[in-house]
Design a protein around this motif. Sequence first.
Motif, PDB file in Angstrom:
ATOM      1  N   ARG A 161      13.213  -1.435  25.403  1.00 32.52           N
ATOM      2  CA  ARG A 161      13.830  -2.632  25.991  1.00 32.52           C
ATOM      3  C   ARG A 161      13.358  -3.914  25.298  1.00 32.52           C
ATOM      4  O   ARG A 161      13.692  -5.002  25.744  1.00 32.52           O
ATOM      5  CB  ARG A 161      13.527  -2.672  27.485  1.00 32.52           C
ATOM      6  CG  ARG A 161      14.234  -1.520  28.198  1.00 32.52           C
ATOM      7  CD  ARG A 161      13.840  -1.291  29.637  1.00 32.52           C
ATOM      8  NE  ARG A 161      13.688  -2.493  30.411  1.00 32.52           N
ATOM      9  CZ  ARG A 161      12.861  -2.599  31.450  1.00 32.52           C
ATOM     10  NH1 ARG A 161      12.123  -1.570  31.816  1.00 32.52           N
ATOM     11  NH2 ARG A 161      12.767  -3.717  32.125  1.00 32.52           N
ATOM     12  N   GLY A 162      12.542  -3.786  24.230  1.00 34.20           N
ATOM     13  CA  GLY A 162      12.163  -4.952  23.435  1.00 34.20           C
ATOM     14  C   GLY A 162      10.730  -5.426  23.570  1.00 34.20           C
ATOM     15  O   GLY A 162      10.332  -6.393  22.925  1.00 34.20           O
ATOM     16  N   ALA A 163       9.932  -4.776  24.414  1.00 34.27           N
ATOM     17  CA  ALA A 163       8.538  -5.193  24.603  1.00 34.27           C
ATOM     18  C   ALA A 163       7.692  -4.792  23.399  1.00 34.27           C
ATOM     19  O   ALA A 163       7.993  -3.836  22.692  1.00 34.27           O
ATOM     20  CB  ALA A 163       7.965  -4.557  25.862  1.00 34.27           C
ATOM     21  N   THR A 164       6.612  -5.547  23.210  1.00 30.32           N
ATOM     22  CA  THR A 164       5.590  -5.211  22.225  1.00 30.32           C
ATOM     23  C   THR A 164       4.362  -4.762  22.997  1.00 30.32           C
ATOM     24  O   THR A 164       3.931  -5.452  23.927  1.00 30.32           O
ATOM     25  CB  THR A 164       5.245  -6.446  21.360  1.00 30.32           C
ATOM     26  OG1 THR A 164       6.428  -6.875  20.697  1.00 30.32           O
ATOM     27  CG2 THR A 164       4.156  -6.134  20.367  1.00 30.32           C
ATOM     28  N   ILE A 165       3.817  -3.608  22.607  1.00 29.82           N
ATOM     29  CA  ILE A 165       2.664  -3.047  23.308  1.00 29.82           C
ATOM     30  C   ILE A 165       1.614  -2.665  22.273  1.00 29.82           C
ATOM     31  O   ILE A 165       1.910  -1.917  21.345  1.00 29.82           O
ATOM     32  CB  ILE A 165       3.073  -1.815  24.154  1.00 29.82           C
ATOM     33  CG1 ILE A 165       4.122  -2.254  25.193  1.00 29.82           C
ATOM     34  CG2 ILE A 165       1.855  -1.185  24.824  1.00 29.82           C
ATOM     35  CD1 ILE A 165       4.778  -1.118  25.935  1.00 29.82           C
ATOM     36  N   PRO A 166       0.388  -3.194  22.403  1.00 27.98           N
ATOM     37  CA  PRO A 166      -0.680  -2.837  21.461  1.00 27.98           C
ATOM     38  C   PRO A 166      -0.985  -1.337  21.489  1.00 27.98           C
ATOM     39  O   PRO A 166      -0.625  -0.636  22.440  1.00 27.98           O
ATOM     40  CB  PRO A 166      -1.888  -3.637  21.950  1.00 27.98           C
ATOM     41  CG  PRO A 166      -1.329  -4.714  22.819  1.00 27.98           C
ATOM     42  CD  PRO A 166      -0.069  -4.150  23.418  1.00 27.98           C
ATOM     43  N   SER A 167      -1.710  -0.866  20.491  1.00 25.78           N
ATOM     44  CA  SER A 167      -2.078   0.548  20.404  1.00 25.78           C
ATOM     45  C   SER A 167      -2.872   0.971  21.640  1.00 25.78           C
ATOM     46  O   SER A 167      -3.485   0.147  22.318  1.00 25.78           O
ATOM     47  CB  SER A 167      -2.898   0.810  19.140  1.00 25.78           C
ATOM     48  OG  SER A 167      -4.135   0.134  19.233  1.00 25.78           O
ATOM     49  N   VAL A 224       8.156  -9.675  24.194  1.00 24.58           N
ATOM     50  CA  VAL A 224       7.088  -9.950  25.153  1.00 24.58           C
ATOM     51  C   VAL A 224       5.953  -8.946  24.942  1.00 24.58           C
ATOM     52  O   VAL A 224       6.188  -7.765  24.712  1.00 24.58           O
ATOM     53  CB  VAL A 224       7.581  -9.917  26.618  1.00 24.58           C
ATOM     54  CG1 VAL A 224       8.004  -8.526  27.051  1.00 24.58           C
ATOM     55  CG2 VAL A 224       6.511 -10.453  27.567  1.00 24.58           C
ATOM     56  N   LEU A 225       4.721  -9.443  24.996  1.00 23.26           N
ATOM     57  CA  LEU A 225       3.548  -8.590  24.848  1.00 23.26           C
ATOM     58  C   LEU A 225       3.132  -8.091  26.219  1.00 23.26           C
ATOM     59  O   LEU A 225       2.873  -8.892  27.126  1.00 23.26           O
ATOM     60  CB  LEU A 225       2.405  -9.380  24.203  1.00 23.26           C
ATOM     61  CG  LEU A 225       1.089  -8.627  24.002  1.00 23.26           C
ATOM     62  CD1 LEU A 225       1.270  -7.470  23.028  1.00 23.26           C
ATOM     63  CD2 LEU A 225       0.010  -9.580  23.512  1.00 23.26           C
ATOM     64  N   ARG A 284      -7.579  -2.809  29.109  1.00 25.96           N
ATOM     65  CA  ARG A 284      -8.573  -2.510  30.138  1.00 25.96           C
ATOM     66  C   ARG A 284      -9.208  -3.783  30.693  1.00 25.96           C
ATOM     67  O   ARG A 284      -9.626  -4.646  29.932  1.00 25.96           O
ATOM     68  CB  ARG A 284      -9.665  -1.618  29.552  1.00 25.96           C
ATOM     69  CG  ARG A 284      -9.165  -0.197  29.260  1.00 25.96           C
ATOM     70  CD  ARG A 284     -10.022   0.527  28.284  1.00 25.96           C
ATOM     71  NE  ARG A 284      -9.464   1.516  27.402  1.00 25.96           N
ATOM     72  CZ  ARG A 284      -8.262   1.599  26.861  1.00 25.96           C
ATOM     73  NH1 ARG A 284      -7.357   0.726  27.133  1.00 25.96           N
ATOM     74  NH2 ARG A 284      -7.906   2.564  26.042  1.00 25.96           N
ATOM     75  N   PRO A 285      -9.278  -3.862  32.008  1.00 19.49           N
ATOM     76  CA  PRO A 285      -9.982  -5.017  32.581  1.00 19.49           C
ATOM     77  C   PRO A 285     -11.464  -4.916  32.243  1.00 19.49           C
ATOM     78  O   PRO A 285     -12.045  -3.840  32.286  1.00 19.49           O
ATOM     79  CB  PRO A 285      -9.741  -4.879  34.086  1.00 19.49           C
ATOM     80  CG  PRO A 285      -9.304  -3.480  34.301  1.00 19.49           C
ATOM     81  CD  PRO A 285      -8.776  -2.948  33.016  1.00 19.49           C
ATOM     82  N   ARG A 286     -12.054  -6.036  31.874  1.00 18.74           N
ATOM     83  CA  ARG A 286     -13.468  -6.039  31.478  1.00 18.74           C
ATOM     84  C   ARG A 286     -14.279  -6.892  32.453  1.00 18.74           C
ATOM     85  O   ARG A 286     -13.855  -7.961  32.881  1.00 18.74           O
ATOM     86  CB  ARG A 286     -13.592  -6.538  30.046  1.00 18.74           C
ATOM     87  CG  ARG A 286     -12.908  -5.574  29.061  1.00 18.74           C
ATOM     88  CD  ARG A 286     -13.073  -5.938  27.609  1.00 18.74           C
ATOM     89  NE  ARG A 286     -12.555  -7.223  27.177  1.00 18.74           N
ATOM     90  CZ  ARG A 286     -11.283  -7.470  26.879  1.00 18.74           C
ATOM     91  NH1 ARG A 286     -10.374  -6.531  26.988  1.00 18.74           N
ATOM     92  NH2 ARG A 286     -10.915  -8.669  26.469  1.00 18.74           N
ATOM     93  N   ALA A 328      -6.443 -12.568  31.382  1.00 21.22           N
ATOM     94  CA  ALA A 328      -7.490 -13.353  30.717  1.00 21.22           C
ATOM     95  C   ALA A 328      -7.911 -12.716  29.395  1.00 21.22           C
ATOM     96  O   ALA A 328      -8.312 -13.411  28.468  1.00 21.22           O
ATOM     97  CB  ALA A 328      -8.705 -13.506  31.634  1.00 21.22           C
ATOM     98  N   GLY A 329      -7.808 -11.404  29.310  1.00 22.48           N
ATOM     99  CA  GLY A 329      -8.193 -10.700  28.094  1.00 22.48           C
ATOM    100  C   GLY A 329      -7.097 -10.628  27.051  1.00 22.48           C
ATOM    101  O   GLY A 329      -7.314 -10.148  25.942  1.00 22.48           O
ATOM    102  N   ALA A 330      -5.913 -11.122  27.392  1.00 20.02           N
ATOM    103  CA  ALA A 330      -4.770 -11.080  26.479  1.00 20.02           C
ATOM    104  C   ALA A 330      -3.890 -12.300  26.723  1.00 20.02           C
ATOM    105  O   ALA A 330      -2.799 -12.194  27.285  1.00 20.02           O
ATOM    106  CB  ALA A 330      -3.977  -9.791  26.686  1.00 20.02           C
TER     107      ALA A 330
END
Length: 181
Positions: free
Chosen positions: A129-135, A112-113, A142-144, A74-76
């Motif tokens: 392997r090609g994934a995109t990962i935010p900083s 894929v994010l 983090r779950p909020r 839900a947060g992303a």
Amino acid sequence: MLGEGEARPIALLEQVDRLLAAAGAAPGDLAALALGVGPGRYTSIRLALATGRALALALDLPVAAVSTLDVLAAGAPGAVPVIDARRGELFAPGPGGPVCMPAAGLPVEPGVLLVGDGALRYRAELEARGATIPSDDDPRHRPRAALLAGLADGFGPAEAAEPLYLRAPDAERTRKAFPRA
């Protein structure tokens, strides 16, 4: 929601008191509770859920159980949430529901994010392997609580909120590996 480190019921209740005070509210002002039920680390889930159930019973409140993977998603929007399950494994969404799988077995489409502490722990492997990962400091990892509350529905009795365990706890694995004579 518990953060990293040891989960302690007293500390959790102190956090609840601080949150209520910061909102200018008291326990009697609550109408319901939304409880994160995992997947996640066995002890943290047990303590958080037991504490949430106890509060709900003491205050006579209905509860709703919410998956941590759903909160991360839900947060992303559009991202795939992955939670570090330790032992080289991840908790991730699967075709029939959440699964626990080796990090190396996570299907990764190019671009894929991925979000969550599992994406951070296995960043190098997953990006290769090609994934995109935010900083690392991106809040999408983090779950909020606000997102958890927004997903809560199907409120019912506290005892109906069940933990989402996707594998046996370490203690059970140890007992099987080293049975008593």
